[in-house]
Design a protein around this motif. Sequence first.
Motif, short mmCIF file in Angstrom:
data_model
loop_
_atom_site.label_atom_id
_atom_site.label_comp_id
_atom_site.label_asym_id
_atom_site.label_seq_id
_atom_site.Cartn_x
_atom_site.Cartn_y
_atom_site.Cartn_z
N LYS A 222 12.64 -8.57 1.59
CA LYS A 222 13.13 -7.20 1.66
C LYS A 222 12.73 -6.45 0.38
CE LYS A 222 17.07 -7.91 4.73
NZ LYS A 222 18.53 -7.73 4.89
N ILE A 223 12.47 -5.17 0.54
CA ILE A 223 12.14 -4.36 -0.64
C ILE A 223 13.24 -3.34 -0.88
CG2 ILE A 223 9.66 -4.67 -0.43
CD1 ILE A 223 9.49 -1.96 0.92
N SER A 224 13.24 -2.78 -2.07
CA SER A 224 14.28 -1.83 -2.46
C SER A 224 14.13 -0.52 -1.67
CB SER A 224 14.17 -1.52 -3.96
OG SER A 224 12.94 -0.85 -4.24
N ALA A 225 15.20 0.27 -1.71
CA ALA A 225 15.17 1.57 -1.04
C ALA A 225 14.10 2.46 -1.66
CB ALA A 225 16.54 2.23 -1.14
N GLU A 226 13.90 2.32 -2.98
CA GLU A 226 12.89 3.13 -3.67
C GLU A 226 11.49 2.81 -3.16
OE1 GLU A 226 15.29 1.45 -5.17
OE2 GLU A 226 16.50 3.05 -6.08
N LEU A 227 11.20 1.51 -2.97
CA LEU A 227 9.89 1.13 -2.45
C LEU A 227 9.74 1.50 -0.98
CD1 LEU A 227 9.09 -2.32 -4.12
CD2 LEU A 227 8.06 -0.10 -4.58
#
Length: 226
Positions: free
Chosen positions: A2-7
């Motif tokens: 999973k990636i961050s909301a920013e990415l």
Amino acid sequence: MKISAELKAFEGRIGYSFKEPALLVRAVTHSSMSTPNRDDNQRLEFLGDRVLGLVMCEALLEADKQASEGQLAPRFNALVRKEACADVARQIDLGAVLKLGRSEMISGGRRKNALLGDAMEAVIAAVYRDGGFAAAKDLVLRLWGNRIHEVEEDARDAKTALQEWAQARKLPPPVYREVTRKGPDHAPVFTISAELKTGESEAATAASKRAAEQAAAKALLQRLER
């Protein structure tokens, strides 16, 4: 992974969703942030530079089917140089998602042309590795947009062009002088003057000496050619 909301938001800005998000994470990780368990983006940058070059070669050949190699080469250089990559990186706010070490954070790394340009090339490579050449080509053509068609007919390096102008008239090479330096150490702003032996000069301001020199040379050359 999973990636961050920013990415995730960054994926939206570039119009590409990664099947292998780890590639994107690596692309935005600067060497100052790397660890034995976290790869930085240097190898991707190396690959992305070549992918960008191939895309631009094809695009320029398609855009002007009559242009000679001598006309195409300066246009190509103008589109793939580090400053151009950094401009595109700012357009998509790549600096906001860069993973930087403390020293680069303090020194304003998110705004540096070199870091932004390198990371832009790494993102291109990440898309290439994730989705193939067609996906990378689509990304580049979309992000560079009208730059490809609006690149100057003679897009030679401005400092080189000014030096050639002077040499053709048997003048000494131009001299570049730092007029002022303002701002904090981590985000300086330079004003540079380009001067000829004949007395003509023009000054320009930018966030790096190199960019200011180029802008000053371009301004002076434009005035001389008028």
